[in-house]
Design a protein around this motif. Structure first.
Motif, PDB file in Angstrom:
ATOM      1  N   GLY A  13       0.821  -1.210   0.000  1.00 44.45           N
ATOM      2  CA  GLY A  13       0.000   0.000   0.000  1.00 44.45           C
ATOM      3  C   GLY A  13       0.853   1.257   0.000  1.00 44.45           C
ATOM      4  N   LEU A  14       1.920   1.253   0.787  1.00 45.57           N
ATOM      5  CA  LEU A  14       2.818   2.410   0.821  1.00 45.57           C
ATOM      6  C   LEU A  14       3.488   2.634  -0.529  1.00 45.57           C
ATOM      7  N   VAL A  15       3.872   1.557  -1.195  1.00 47.06           N
ATOM      8  CA  VAL A  15       4.444   1.675  -2.543  1.00 47.06           C
ATOM      9  C   VAL A  15       3.434   2.349  -3.470  1.00 47.06           C
ATOM     10  N   HIS A  16       2.162   1.957  -3.339  1.00 45.33           N
ATOM     11  CA  HIS A  16       1.139   2.526  -4.215  1.00 45.33           C
ATOM     12  C   HIS A  16       0.809   3.976  -3.858  1.00 45.33           C
ATOM     13  N   VAL A  17       0.980   4.356  -2.610  1.00 44.85           N
ATOM     14  CA  VAL A  17       0.837   5.773  -2.251  1.00 44.85           C
ATOM     15  C   VAL A  17       1.963   6.573  -2.908  1.00 44.85           C
ATOM     16  N   TYR A  18       3.165   6.018  -2.925  1.00 40.85           N
ATOM     17  CA  TYR A  18       4.283   6.683  -3.585  1.00 40.85           C
ATOM     18  C   TYR A  18       4.029   6.806  -5.088  1.00 40.85           C
ATOM     19  N   ILE A  19       3.507   5.751  -5.686  1.00 45.90           N
ATOM     20  CA  ILE A  19       3.170   5.806  -7.111  1.00 45.90           C
ATOM     21  C   ILE A  19       2.111   6.881  -7.353  1.00 45.90           C
ATOM     22  N   PHE A  20       1.121   6.969  -6.462  1.00 43.61           N
ATOM     23  CA  PHE A  20       0.118   8.033  -6.556  1.00 43.61           C
ATOM     24  C   PHE A  20       0.803   9.395  -6.571  1.00 43.61           C
ATOM     25  N   TYR A  21       1.732   9.604  -5.639  1.00 45.02           N
ATOM     26  CA  TYR A  21       2.441  10.875  -5.565  1.00 45.02           C
ATOM     27  C   TYR A  21       3.148  11.182  -6.889  1.00 45.02           C
ATOM     28  N   LEU A  22       3.866  10.192  -7.400  1.00 43.70           N
ATOM     29  CA  LEU A  22       4.605  10.405  -8.648  1.00 43.70           C
ATOM     30  C   LEU A  22       3.667  10.725  -9.811  1.00 43.70           C
ATOM     31  N   GLU A  23       2.567   9.990  -9.914  1.00 45.92           N
ATOM     32  CA  GLU A  23       1.681  10.138 -11.065  1.00 45.92           C
ATOM     33  C   GLU A  23       0.746  11.341 -10.956  1.00 45.92           C
ATOM     34  N   SER A  24       0.245  11.610  -9.768  1.00 47.23           N
ATOM     35  CA  SER A  24      -0.775  12.649  -9.628  1.00 47.23           C
ATOM     36  C   SER A  24      -0.256  13.993  -9.151  1.00 47.23           C
ATOM     37  N   ILE A  25       0.910  14.011  -8.532  1.00 47.67           N
ATOM     38  CA  ILE A  25       1.421  15.267  -7.982  1.00 47.67           C
ATOM     39  C   ILE A  25       2.723  15.691  -8.670  1.00 47.67           C
ATOM     40  N   ALA A  26       3.637  14.765  -8.847  1.00 47.64           N
ATOM     41  CA  ALA A  26       4.983  15.121  -9.329  1.00 47.64           C
ATOM     42  C   ALA A  26       5.232  14.710 -10.781  1.00 47.64           C
ATOM     43  N   TRP A  27       4.213  14.430 -11.534  1.00 47.21           N
ATOM     44  CA  TRP A  27       4.341  13.843 -12.875  1.00 47.21           C
ATOM     45  C   TRP A  27       5.296  14.592 -13.800  1.00 47.21           C
ATOM     46  N   THR A  28       5.235  15.908 -13.807  1.00 54.31           N
ATOM     47  CA  THR A  28       6.067  16.667 -14.748  1.00 54.31           C
ATOM     48  C   THR A  28       7.454  16.993 -14.187  1.00 54.31           C
ATOM     49  N   GLY A  29       7.704  16.631 -12.959  1.00 58.78           N
ATOM     50  CA  GLY A  29       9.009  16.893 -12.349  1.00 58.78           C
ATOM     51  C   GLY A  29      10.079  15.935 -12.843  1.00 58.78           C
ATOM     52  N   PRO A  30      11.330  16.286 -12.625  1.00 56.88           N
ATOM     53  CA  PRO A  30      12.436  15.473 -13.149  1.00 56.88           C
ATOM     54  C   PRO A  30      12.483  14.052 -12.572  1.00 56.88           C
ATOM     55  N   ARG A  31      12.167  13.884 -11.296  1.00 60.36           N
ATOM     56  CA  ARG A  31      12.233  12.542 -10.684  1.00 60.36           C
ATOM     57  C   ARG A  31      11.191  11.619 -11.289  1.00 60.36           C
ATOM     58  N   ALA A  32       9.948  12.072 -11.369  1.00 59.61           N
ATOM     59  CA  ALA A  32       8.886  11.237 -11.942  1.00 59.61           C
ATOM     60  C   ALA A  32       9.182  10.934 -13.407  1.00 59.61           C
ATOM     61  N   ARG A  33       9.649  11.943 -14.132  1.00 57.07           N
ATOM     62  CA  ARG A  33       9.965  11.714 -15.549  1.00 57.07           C
ATOM     63  C   ARG A  33      11.067  10.674 -15.693  1.00 57.07           C
ATOM     64  N   ALA A  34      12.065  10.724 -14.831  1.00 58.15           N
ATOM     65  CA  ALA A  34      13.161   9.753 -14.896  1.00 58.15           C
ATOM     66  C   ALA A  34      12.656   8.349 -14.561  1.00 58.15           C
ATOM     67  N   ILE A  35      11.832   8.237 -13.537  1.00 60.88           N
ATOM     68  CA  ILE A  35      11.316   6.932 -13.124  1.00 60.88           C
ATOM     69  C   ILE A  35      10.460   6.310 -14.219  1.00 60.88           C
ATOM     70  N   PHE A  36       9.633   7.119 -14.869  1.00 66.91           N
ATOM     71  CA  PHE A  36       8.710   6.599 -15.878  1.00 66.91           C
ATOM     72  C   PHE A  36       9.264   6.700 -17.298  1.00 66.91           C
ATOM     73  N   GLY A  37      10.497   7.163 -17.450  1.00 67.44           N
ATOM     74  CA  GLY A  37      11.133   7.192 -18.759  1.00 67.44           C
ATOM     75  C   GLY A  37      10.553   8.214 -19.721  1.00 67.44           C
ATOM     76  N   ILE A  38      10.152   9.357 -19.192  1.00 66.37           N
ATOM     77  CA  ILE A  38       9.598  10.428 -20.022  1.00 66.37           C
ATOM     78  C   ILE A  38      10.698  11.465 -20.229  1.00 66.37           C
ATOM     79  N   ALA A  39      11.068  11.646 -21.472  1.00 69.72           N
ATOM     80  CA  ALA A  39      12.245  12.458 -21.788  1.00 69.72           C
ATOM     81  C   ALA A  39      12.067  13.933 -21.469  1.00 69.72           C
ATOM     82  N   SER A  40      10.947  14.497 -21.842  1.00 65.56           N
ATOM     83  CA  SER A  40      10.820  15.953 -21.718  1.00 65.56           C
ATOM     84  C   SER A  40       9.603  16.338 -20.883  1.00 65.56           C
ATOM     85  N   ARG A  41       9.672  17.532 -20.372  1.00 67.80           N
ATOM     86  CA  ARG A  41       8.532  18.075 -19.632  1.00 67.80           C
ATOM     87  C   ARG A  41       7.319  18.209 -20.550  1.00 67.80           C
ATOM     88  N   ALA A  42       7.547  18.539 -21.818  1.00 66.04           N
ATOM     89  CA  ALA A  42       6.443  18.666 -22.784  1.00 66.04           C
ATOM     90  C   ALA A  42       5.729  17.330 -22.963  1.00 66.04           C
TER      91      ALA A  42
END
Length: 129
Positions: A13-42
């Protein structure tokens, strides 16, 4: 075994709360982009609404597991175990879907599915004996 199952499900559950944070709050930030393999902010901006929604799915699964643990611990064992099994089972299923649909993301899929799978197994064994 019951305690081990609940602890493992809680960690999932804690892992999924972290995933929630990455996807719903920090998605366009550098850490989330690096984790999910998204090259650019655009590129992240293009998928932001989808990720936001997906993040809430992860949060709701974590809430189901947490509520199940609380109910189980407070004496409502049947309802609590049911919520843990359903929430953790959905986490496992989502991890399997990721593993099958994107084998290159096997590491992420295993992080998503192994803890809840172990939690389900331990809880089931503990309840059976």
């Amino acid at each position: 075994m019951i305690i081990a199952g609940l602890v493992l499900a809680g960690l999932a559950g804690l892992v999924h709360v972290y995933i929630f944070y990455l996807e719903s709050i920090a998605w366009t930030g550098p850490r989330a982009r690096a984790i999910f393999g998204i090259a650019s902010r655009a590129d992240a901006e293009t998928t932001k609404a989808l990720a936001f929604n997906q993040g809430f799915y992860n949060l709701f699964l974590a809430i189901a597991v947490a509520l199940g643990i609380v109910l189980f611990a407070s004496g409502s064992r049947t309802v609590g175990a049911t919520l843990v099994f359903v929430g953790a089972g959905c986490m496992v299923a989502a991890g399997v879907v990721l593993l099958v649909s994107a084998p290159s993301k096997a590491g992420a899929a295993l992080k998503q599915l192994v803890p809840p799978l172990l939690g389900i197994a331990a809880l089931a064994i503990g309840l059976a004996f």
